[in-house]
Write a protein that holds these residues in place. Structure first.
Motif, PDB file in Angstrom:
ATOM      1  N   GLU A  88       2.648 -10.612   1.797  1.00  0.00           N
ATOM      2  CA  GLU A  88       2.816  -9.411   1.985  1.00  0.00           C
ATOM      3  C   GLU A  88       1.424  -8.688   2.149  1.00  0.00           C
ATOM      4  N   GLU A  89       0.353  -9.301   1.740  1.00  0.00           N
ATOM      5  CA  GLU A  89      -0.895  -8.737   1.602  1.00  0.00           C
ATOM      6  C   GLU A  89      -1.443  -7.888   2.689  1.00  0.00           C
ATOM      7  N   THR A  90      -1.229  -8.618   3.917  1.00  0.00           N
ATOM      8  CA  THR A  90      -1.886  -8.134   5.074  1.00  0.00           C
ATOM      9  C   THR A  90      -1.141  -6.860   5.472  1.00  0.00           C
ATOM     10  N   GLN A  91       0.055  -6.848   5.211  1.00  0.00           N
ATOM     11  CA  GLN A  91       1.132  -5.543   5.600  1.00  0.00           C
ATOM     12  C   GLN A  91       0.493  -4.470   4.623  1.00  0.00           C
ATOM     13  N   VAL A  92       0.617  -4.875   3.305  1.00  0.00           N
ATOM     14  CA  VAL A  92       0.064  -3.729   2.407  1.00  0.00           C
ATOM     15  C   VAL A  92      -1.378  -3.214   2.512  1.00  0.00           C
ATOM     16  N   VAL A  93      -2.536  -3.960   2.900  1.00  0.00           N
ATOM     17  CA  VAL A  93      -3.648  -3.655   3.087  1.00  0.00           C
ATOM     18  C   VAL A  93      -3.531  -2.502   4.342  1.00  0.00           C
ATOM     19  N   GLY A  94      -2.927  -3.000   5.464  1.00  0.00           N
ATOM     20  CA  GLY A  94      -2.704  -2.225   6.508  1.00  0.00           C
ATOM     21  C   GLY A  94      -2.213  -0.792   6.198  1.00  0.00           C
ATOM     22  N   ASN A  95      -1.176  -0.793   5.117  1.00  0.00           N
ATOM     23  CA  ASN A  95      -0.493   0.422   5.121  1.00  0.00           C
ATOM     24  C   ASN A  95      -1.256   1.168   4.379  1.00  0.00           C
ATOM     25  N   PHE A  96      -2.441   0.652   3.222  1.00  0.00           N
ATOM     26  CA  PHE A  96      -3.239   1.447   2.694  1.00  0.00           C
ATOM     27  C   PHE A  96      -4.264   2.088   3.575  1.00  0.00           C
ATOM     28  N   GLU A  97      -4.719   1.348   4.581  1.00  0.00           N
ATOM     29  CA  GLU A  97      -5.689   1.906   5.190  1.00  0.00           C
ATOM     30  C   GLU A  97      -5.397   3.019   6.210  1.00  0.00           C
ATOM     31  N   ARG A  98      -3.875   2.768   6.755  1.00  0.00           N
ATOM     32  CA  ARG A  98      -3.208   3.775   7.630  1.00  0.00           C
ATOM     33  C   ARG A  98      -3.242   5.313   6.529  1.00  0.00           C
ATOM     34  N   MET A  99      -2.754   5.055   5.436  1.00  0.00           N
ATOM     35  CA  MET A  99      -2.290   6.076   4.578  1.00  0.00           C
ATOM     36  C   MET A  99      -3.675   7.012   4.225  1.00  0.00           C
ATOM     37  N   LEU A 100      -4.707   6.209   4.115  1.00  0.00           N
ATOM     38  CA  LEU A 100      -6.080   6.759   3.719  1.00  0.00           C
ATOM     39  C   LEU A 100      -6.557   7.839   4.809  1.00  0.00           C
ATOM     40  N   LYS A 101      -6.575   7.029   5.839  1.00  0.00           N
ATOM     41  CA  LYS A 101      -7.050   7.593   7.290  1.00  0.00           C
ATOM     42  C   LYS A 101      -6.447   8.968   7.741  1.00  0.00           C
ATOM     43  N   GLU A 102      -4.666   8.686   7.531  1.00  0.00           N
ATOM     44  CA  GLU A 102      -4.054  10.006   7.915  1.00  0.00           C
ATOM     45  C   GLU A 102      -4.253  11.018   6.673  1.00  0.00           C
ATOM     46  N   ALA A 103      -4.567  10.891   5.522  1.00  0.00           N
ATOM     47  CA  ALA A 103      -4.902  11.678   4.428  1.00  0.00           C
ATOM     48  C   ALA A 103      -6.308  12.424   4.749  1.00  0.00           C
ATOM     49  N   GLY A 104      -7.114  11.798   5.747  1.00  0.00           N
ATOM     50  CA  GLY A 104      -8.347  12.508   5.798  1.00  0.00           C
ATOM     51  C   GLY A 104      -9.661  11.454   5.623  1.00  0.00           C
ATOM     52  N   TYR A 105      -9.305  10.424   4.969  1.00  0.00           N
ATOM     53  CA  TYR A 105     -10.606   9.639   4.370  1.00  0.00           C
ATOM     54  C   TYR A 105     -10.771   8.513   5.575  1.00  0.00           C
ATOM     55  N   SER A 106     -11.744   9.036   6.521  1.00  0.00           N
ATOM     56  CA  SER A 106     -11.887   8.050   7.931  1.00  0.00           C
ATOM     57  C   SER A 106     -12.507   6.718   7.540  1.00  0.00           C
ATOM     58  N   ARG A 107     -13.360   6.668   6.519  1.00  0.00           N
ATOM     59  CA  ARG A 107     -13.865   5.215   6.369  1.00  0.00           C
ATOM     60  C   ARG A 107     -13.403   4.592   4.973  1.00  0.00           C
ATOM     61  N   PRO A 108     -12.098   4.329   4.704  1.00  0.00           N
ATOM     62  CA  PRO A 108     -11.826   4.036   3.466  1.00  0.00           C
ATOM     63  C   PRO A 108     -12.174   2.666   2.835  1.00  0.00           C
ATOM     64  N   ARG A 109     -12.652   2.493   1.865  1.00  0.00           N
ATOM     65  CA  ARG A 109     -13.007   1.136   1.224  1.00  0.00           C
ATOM     66  C   ARG A 109     -11.953   0.833   0.066  1.00  0.00           C
ATOM     67  N   LEU A 110     -11.386  -0.604   0.339  1.00  0.00           N
ATOM     68  CA  LEU A 110     -10.250  -1.050  -0.430  1.00  0.00           C
ATOM     69  C   LEU A 110     -10.548  -2.186  -1.238  1.00  0.00           C
ATOM     70  N   LYS A 111     -10.273  -2.180  -2.361  1.00  0.00           N
ATOM     71  CA  LYS A 111     -10.582  -3.606  -3.130  1.00  0.00           C
ATOM     72  C   LYS A 111      -9.342  -4.050  -3.857  1.00  0.00           C
ATOM     73  N   ILE A 112      -8.556  -5.092  -3.615  1.00  0.00           N
ATOM     74  CA  ILE A 112      -7.330  -5.579  -4.313  1.00  0.00           C
ATOM     75  C   ILE A 112      -7.694  -6.594  -5.210  1.00  0.00           C
ATOM     76  N   LEU A 113      -7.174  -6.260  -6.473  1.00  0.00           N
ATOM     77  CA  LEU A 113      -7.305  -6.871  -7.735  1.00  0.00           C
ATOM     78  C   LEU A 113      -6.008  -7.719  -8.242  1.00  0.00           C
ATOM     79  N   PRO A 114      -6.218  -8.791  -8.957  1.00  0.00           N
ATOM     80  CA  PRO A 114      -5.338  -9.569  -9.655  1.00  0.00           C
ATOM     81  C   PRO A 114      -4.928  -8.503 -10.913  1.00  0.00           C
ATOM     82  N   THR A 115      -3.710  -9.041 -11.532  1.00  0.00           N
ATOM     83  CA  THR A 115      -3.533  -8.322 -12.598  1.00  0.00           C
ATOM     84  C   THR A 115      -4.156  -9.195 -13.802  1.00  0.00           C
ATOM     85  N   LEU A 116      -4.274  -8.521 -14.783  1.00  0.00           N
ATOM     86  CA  LEU A 116      -4.745  -9.458 -16.011  1.00  0.00           C
ATOM     87  C   LEU A 116      -3.707  -9.503 -17.013  1.00  0.00           C
ATOM     88  N   GLN A 117      -3.175 -10.646 -17.501  1.00  0.00           N
ATOM     89  CA  GLN A 117      -2.084 -10.677 -18.360  1.00  0.00           C
ATOM     90  C   GLN A 117      -2.423 -10.326 -19.987  1.00  0.00           C
TER      91      GLN A 117
END
Ligand code: SF4
Ligand code: SF4
Length: 298
Positions: free
Chosen positions: A172-201
């Motif tokens: 689902e990664e591609t879809q989730v990243v796309g959703n993040f970018e769309r949400m941030l742009k719609e909120a008014g952040y026109s040049r969003p930078r996104l970093k995806i991290l694994p969780t640490l156990q």
């Protein structure tokens, strides 16, 4: 079962981290790998005087960048002054949950950034592209509060890096990243930078999952032909109120405390923790590069 663990020397102290708010946080995220909370004071704040002392100590060692984490760094009453001071020494990055900013702090930091040769970066942790996906992990109302913080930063002409822990299936990664970018742009952040991290156990996440199995370790054979510079501990150390530790991930492990000062802490470290395997697998932990790699979550 005992696994022989490889040792990584500190090649050069490029990055110096500060556990500036100790383990105190206004949130209690379910996946926090050091179980920070409004009640966790096992590590304390670093004062402006203590940070200044470490900045001075870092100059002859050739440190190139400074990073601030917690807990929530902006719970430390000295935080704005600490960042202003650090910008006299080098670039600074602060890892925050974005929920406690005051406009006057950001005005001061905008001026400090504009008047410095060096840049100030913010990383804001948001773990879903909506309240429905974020709040079950970070707490009720945190999506709206963090997004307000993102927009405060954008209004003050910062370009925050949004960091999100990967809590969704790989497919689902591609879809989730796309959703993040769309949400941030719609909120008014026109040049969003996104970093995806694994969780640490580790920490709260260890309680939520089963933690690392004993067999989940880095072995000497795995390090052959591996670029060790991808590991934070190869070029970084972190200051807490107890001394200098190997990396921001392991501060709660007794063996992570390497010395009282930066020179004492410039010793090799044995990669015998399960979290080292996550670093090994994802690499580039804690760098500001916007990619699919791993980074320290706030
Ligand atoms: S957790 Fe990562 S950064 Fe820390 S010692 Fe292990 S490999 Fe190095
Ligand atoms: S993940 Fe970050 S924001 Fe959440 S409890 Fe831990 S330190 Fe606080």
């Amino acid at each position: 079962m005992t696994i022989d663990s490889p040792v990584v020397p500190l090649s050069h102290l490029d990055h110096l981290w500060f556990q500036v708010s100790g383990t105190l946080c206004n949130l209690t995220c379910h996946h926090c790998f050091i179980s920070c909370s409004p009640k966790n004071r096992s590590f304390g704040f670093l004062s402006l005087a203590e940070v200044k002392r470490r900045l001075d100590e870092s100059v002859p060692l050739g440190v190139k960048e400074y990073y601030f984490t917690g807990g929530e760094p902006f719970l430390n009453p000295d935080m704005v002054a600490i960042l202003c001071e650090t910008l006299k020494f080098g670039p600074a990055t602060v890892l925050t949950n974005g929920t406690v900013f005051k406009d006057e702090w950001l005005e001061t930091l905008r001026d400090a950034d504009s008047n410095s040769l060096f840049s100030l970066e913010f990383r804001v942790s948001i773990d879903g592209f909506s309240a429905e996906t974020n709040d079950p992990i970070r707490g009720e109302g945190t999506f709206d509060r963090a997004m307000r913080g993102v927009m405060q930063l954008v209004e003050h002409k910062f370009l925050p890096i949004i960091t999100a822990a990967r809590t969704w299936p790989d497919e689902e990664e591609t879809q989730v990243v796309g959703n993040f970018e769309r949400m941030l742009k719609e909120a008014g952040y026109s040049r969003p930078r996104l970093k995806i991290l694994p969780t640490l156990q580790l920490g709260a996440e260890e309680q939520r999952t089963c933690g690392y199995r004993e067999t989940e370790r880095v072995t000497p054979a795995m390090m052959e032909s591996y670029d060790a510079s991808l590991l934070v501990c190869e070029h970084s150390r972190i200051v807490t109120d107890r001394g200098v530790h190997v990396c921001p991930i392991l501060i709660e492990s007794p063996d992570s405390l390497l010395g009282k000062n930066l020179e004492e802490a410039a010793i090799p470290f044995q990669l015998k923790h399960g979290a080292c395997l996550t670093c090994y697998q994802y690499g580039a932990i804690c760098s500001n590069v916007s990619s699919g790699s791993v980074a320290r979550s706030s």
